[in-house]
Design a protein around this motif. Structure first.
Motif, mmCIF file in Angstrom:
data_model
loop_
_atom_site.group_PDB
_atom_site.id
_atom_site.type_symbol
_atom_site.label_atom_id
_atom_site.label_comp_id
_atom_site.label_asym_id
_atom_site.label_seq_id
_atom_site.Cartn_x
_atom_site.Cartn_y
_atom_site.Cartn_z
ATOM 1 N N ALA A 194 23.504 27.883 52.673
ATOM 2 C CA ALA A 194 22.331 28.710 52.373
ATOM 3 C C ALA A 194 21.764 29.366 53.625
ATOM 4 C CB ALA A 194 21.241 27.855 51.722
ATOM 5 N N LEU A 195 21.180 30.547 53.416
ATOM 6 C CA LEU A 195 20.325 31.210 54.403
ATOM 7 C C LEU A 195 18.964 31.269 53.719
ATOM 8 C CD1 LEU A 195 20.190 32.689 57.154
ATOM 9 C CD2 LEU A 195 20.592 34.826 55.916
ATOM 10 N N CYS A 196 17.995 30.515 54.224
ATOM 11 C CA CYS A 196 16.798 30.285 53.428
ATOM 12 C C CYS A 196 15.565 30.009 54.291
ATOM 13 C CB CYS A 196 17.029 29.100 52.492
ATOM 14 S SG CYS A 196 17.438 27.562 53.365
ATOM 15 N N GLY A 197 14.416 29.904 53.610
ATOM 16 C CA GLY A 197 13.158 29.712 54.306
ATOM 17 C C GLY A 197 12.967 28.321 54.870
ATOM 18 N N GLY A 198 13.449 27.298 54.155
ATOM 19 C CA GLY A 198 13.287 25.908 54.584
ATOM 20 C C GLY A 198 14.613 25.189 54.650
ATOM 21 N N PRO A 199 15.431 25.444 55.665
ATOM 22 C CA PRO A 199 16.786 24.881 55.692
ATOM 23 C C PRO A 199 16.831 23.357 55.683
ATOM 24 C CG PRO A 199 16.205 25.859 57.825
ATOM 25 C CD PRO A 199 15.156 26.274 56.860
ATOM 26 N N GLU A 200 15.897 22.717 56.392
ATOM 27 C CA GLU A 200 15.902 21.253 56.424
ATOM 28 C C GLU A 200 15.678 20.686 55.031
ATOM 29 O OE1 GLU A 200 13.929 23.145 58.286
ATOM 30 O OE2 GLU A 200 14.694 22.940 60.344
ATOM 31 N N ALA A 201 14.724 21.266 54.289
ATOM 32 C CA ALA A 201 14.421 20.775 52.941
ATOM 33 C C ALA A 201 15.584 21.014 51.991
ATOM 34 C CB ALA A 201 13.157 21.459 52.418
ATOM 35 N N VAL A 202 16.232 22.170 52.104
ATOM 36 C CA VAL A 202 17.367 22.480 51.228
ATOM 37 C C VAL A 202 18.520 21.517 51.482
ATOM 38 C CG1 VAL A 202 19.183 24.196 50.802
ATOM 39 C CG2 VAL A 202 16.780 24.896 50.813
ATOM 40 N N THR A 203 18.817 21.249 52.746
ATOM 41 C CA THR A 203 19.905 20.321 53.066
ATOM 42 C C THR A 203 19.583 18.914 52.578
ATOM 43 O OG1 THR A 203 20.598 21.617 54.993
ATOM 44 C CG2 THR A 203 21.245 19.302 54.934
ATOM 45 N N ALA A 204 18.344 18.486 52.786
ATOM 46 C CA ALA A 204 17.955 17.133 52.378
ATOM 47 C C ALA A 204 18.026 16.962 50.868
ATOM 48 C CB ALA A 204 16.546 16.827 52.878
ATOM 49 N N ARG A 205 17.598 17.949 50.124
ATOM 50 C CA ARG A 205 17.549 17.802 48.667
ATOM 51 C C ARG A 205 18.864 18.119 47.981
ATOM 52 N NH1 ARG A 205 13.747 20.976 44.195
ATOM 53 N NH2 ARG A 205 14.807 20.059 42.391
ATOM 54 N N PHE A 206 19.543 19.197 48.425
ATOM 55 C CA PHE A 206 20.724 19.660 47.697
ATOM 56 C C PHE A 206 22.043 19.324 48.381
ATOM 57 C CE2 PHE A 206 17.249 22.569 46.450
ATOM 58 C CZ PHE A 206 17.234 22.308 45.085
ATOM 59 N N GLY A 207 21.981 18.841 49.611
ATOM 60 C CA GLY A 207 23.189 18.404 50.292
ATOM 61 C C GLY A 207 24.115 19.508 50.731
ATOM 62 N N ILE A 208 23.566 20.705 51.011
ATOM 63 C CA ILE A 208 24.401 21.806 51.498
ATOM 64 C C ILE A 208 23.891 22.237 52.876
ATOM 65 C CG2 ILE A 208 24.986 22.617 49.186
ATOM 66 C CD1 ILE A 208 22.935 24.877 49.563
ATOM 67 N N PRO A 209 24.773 22.717 53.752
ATOM 68 C CA PRO A 209 24.318 23.235 55.042
ATOM 69 C C PRO A 209 23.397 24.427 54.841
ATOM 70 C CG PRO A 209 26.711 22.958 55.004
ATOM 71 C CD PRO A 209 26.242 22.813 53.594
ATOM 72 N N ALA A 210 22.433 24.609 55.727
ATOM 73 C CA ALA A 210 21.490 25.714 55.565
ATOM 74 C C ALA A 210 21.065 26.239 56.927
ATOM 75 C CB ALA A 210 20.269 25.267 54.765
ATOM 76 N N THR A 211 20.823 27.533 56.972
ATOM 77 C CA THR A 211 20.398 28.233 58.182
ATOM 78 C C THR A 211 19.048 28.876 57.935
ATOM 79 O OG1 THR A 211 22.708 28.735 58.708
ATOM 80 C CG2 THR A 211 21.027 30.064 59.831
ATOM 81 N N ARG A 212 18.205 28.899 58.949
ATOM 82 C CA ARG A 212 16.869 29.484 58.810
ATOM 83 C C ARG A 212 16.971 30.987 58.554
ATOM 84 N NH1 ARG A 212 15.090 27.837 63.263
ATOM 85 N NH2 ARG A 212 14.875 29.781 64.438
ATOM 86 N N LEU A 213 16.178 31.467 57.612
ATOM 87 C CA LEU A 213 16.225 32.869 57.202
ATOM 88 C C LEU A 213 15.843 33.818 58.333
ATOM 89 C CD1 LEU A 213 16.557 34.945 54.925
ATOM 90 C CD2 LEU A 213 14.202 34.474 54.238
ATOM 91 N N HIS A 214 14.802 33.475 59.083
ATOM 92 C CA HIS A 214 14.311 34.327 60.159
ATOM 93 C C HIS A 214 14.474 33.625 61.512
ATOM 94 C CE1 HIS A 214 12.450 37.028 57.220
ATOM 95 N NE2 HIS A 214 11.954 35.963 56.628
ATOM 96 N N TRP A 215 14.744 34.402 62.536
ATOM 97 C CA TRP A 215 14.827 33.846 63.882
ATOM 98 C C TRP A 215 13.471 33.279 64.310
ATOM 99 C CZ3 TRP A 215 12.194 35.228 68.362
ATOM 100 C CH2 TRP A 215 12.643 34.604 69.542
ATOM 101 N N TYR A 216 12.405 33.979 63.985
ATOM 102 C CA TYR A 216 11.058 33.553 64.365
ATOM 103 C C TYR A 216 10.508 32.602 63.310
ATOM 104 C CZ TYR A 216 6.078 33.785 65.510
ATOM 105 O OH TYR A 216 4.776 33.461 65.820
ATOM 106 N N ARG A 217 10.201 31.376 63.700
ATOM 107 C CA ARG A 217 9.765 30.352 62.753
ATOM 108 C C ARG A 217 8.426 30.687 62.094
ATOM 109 N NH1 ARG A 217 12.369 25.426 62.853
ATOM 110 N NH2 ARG A 217 13.961 25.170 64.459
ATOM 111 N N GLY A 218 7.590 31.426 62.769
ATOM 112 C CA GLY A 218 6.274 31.754 62.223
ATOM 113 C C GLY A 218 6.229 33.075 61.495
ATOM 114 N N GLU A 219 7.337 33.492 60.903
ATOM 115 C CA GLU A 219 7.449 34.803 60.266
ATOM 116 C C GLU A 219 6.350 35.058 59.248
ATOM 117 O OE1 GLU A 219 8.379 38.456 59.261
ATOM 118 O OE2 GLU A 219 9.453 37.392 60.853
#
Length: 433
Positions: free
Chosen positions: A46-71
């Protein structure tokens, strides 16, 4: 080369996922369930807003949607403004690199083509445009699956949304007004289909017993679930957002207070972390042990709560879906056409009340009518839910046919059906803005 020897299909999922919105995560859950059942060989990330939460819940690798965390936070300090600007320069390259690593990218449901809530054009609309443009340039099909859309007044946001839709290889909508809105914005929708929201494919909970004041199962108590929302109007209501919110909150408090005065048990539901202050305000204003707040972390939790209630009054779109899918008579506090279309689809179109103009007396009158016809409405919902589930199955069948053709082994041949569809939209790229 035989199909057995082919490398697994690489599927990317994209959106504001893992960011606290239960509806968005429910759409992801539905698509992942389909992929794991129909395409277990697929490799998904996934490329998403909350990669840590997506990986923890759904068990798939995830990348942060935006480079800037405070988007999605307002940037007031010089450093934050500069960081956000740098992010806008880096995100096109990050998005393009991520898209190229996939055979197909799926945007699972969500209202990605609308601005019915406050939205800045250079936030998610810009991110979606980067995704769809990267897909077109790299040859990776981007599929907008059962998404929501609505007319957009702000020119910059409308332009980004329109071009995102035009550049997508596959589009389907969760209701007819969404398709109509995109057609009105200049998108050729002649090949686009309408299916119910993806959440209708999720498992339904068994009918439960009404919940007591402390959330324990017990004898029938006339429990009413009230789904609340940090509602401030739409993207076009910023000038009167405070007034809209106060009216919404005051009307909801009056409604809950009346129910409690009649000895009714009320369960407050949310659908996003930002709704917590509204729950706190209602609890402080009513001050009764008959009013409790449910702790929900998924659409499954919401469905269990609504299945255990006698009736539901709800604002958030996916609160409504959960209540209707659970077969519970529901009254909608509507803030967008999507809610009205959903209630019409499920046979409850008469039970809508504007969230912008909450009139507690009128709301109570509609609620009484809902209760009087509860038995009849439960029968209607049972029938409509069967239809919705079948139609979502048809959506997944269409998606498989478009994105996972079991033909030749090479990628170009495999994606021929998608590219045939995108060629029908190729003239859009040559149109002047």
């Amino acid at each position: 080369m035989t199909p057995v020897n082919r490398p697994p299909v690489r599927v990317g999922v994209f959106g504001l996922l893992g960011s606290g919105n239960l509806g968005n995560d429910g759409s992801l859950e539905a698509v992942l369930g389909h992929l794991r059942t129909a395409h277990p060989e697929a490799v998904v990330d996934a490329l998403c807003g909350g990669p840590e939460a997506v990986t923890a819940r759904f068990g798939i690798p995830a990348t942060r949607l935006h480079w800037y965390r405070g988007e999605y936070r307002t940037a007031s300090r010089t450093g934050a403004v500069a960081a956000k600007a740098v992010g806008k320069l880096l995100d096109p390259f990050r998005t393009a690199a991520w898209v190229r690593r996939h055979d197909v990218v799926i945007v699972p449901g969500m209202g990605v083509l609308e601005a019915t809530l406050p939205l800045r054009p250079w936030g998610f609309p810009y991110a979606l445009f980067l995704l769809c443009a990267s897909g077109r340039l790299s040859g990776t099909p981007v599929a907008l699956v059962s998404v929501g859309a609505a007319g957009i007044r702000r020119r910059s946001t409308r332009t980004l949304v329109r071009w995102s839709a035009r550049l997508a290889a596959y589009r389907s909508y969760r209701d007819a007004p969404s398709r109509d809105a995109m057609r009105a914005m200049g998108v050729d929708t002649s090949r686009d289909e309408v299916y119910p929201d993806l959440a209708f494919s999720l498992p339904s909970p068994p009918a439960g017993e009404p919940l007591g004041p402390a959330g324990r199962a017990g004898p029938p108590t006339g429990t009413v679930c009230v789904g609340v929302m940090a509602f401030h109007g739409s993207n076009d209501d910023r000038a009167r957002a405070g007034e809209i919110h106060r009216r919404y909150l005051d009307g909801t408090i009056r409604f809950v207070r009346t129910l409690v005065g009649e000895g009714r048990t009320v369960r407050l539901l949310t659908g996003d972390g930002v709704d917590a202050p509204v729950v706190a305000a209602i609890l402080d204003a009513v001050e009764s042990p008959l009013v409790t707040a449910a702790e929900v972390t998924s659409l499954a939790d919401l469905m269990k709560e609504t299945a255990a209630a006698d009736t539901v009054v709800a604002t958030r779109y996916h609160n409504l879906i959960c209540a209707l899918k659970a077969g519970t008579p529901t009254l909608a506090l509507t803030y967008a056409t999507k809610s009205e279309a959903l209630m019409d689809r499920m046979g409850l179109g008469a039970y809508c009340h504007s969230a912008r103009e909450v009139d507690a007396d009128r709301l109570l009158e509609q609620f009484r009518a809902l209760e009087q016809h509860a038995a009849e409405l439960r029968g209607t919902l049972a029938e409509r839910n069967l239809v919705a589930a079948r139609q979502v199955g048809q959506q997944f069948t269409a998606l498989t046919a478009a994105l996972f053709p079991a033909a030749a082994p090479d990628r170009a041949h495999d994606q021929a059906p998608i590219h045939a569809q995108t060629q029908a939209h190729a003239h859009d790229l040559r149109e002047a803005q």
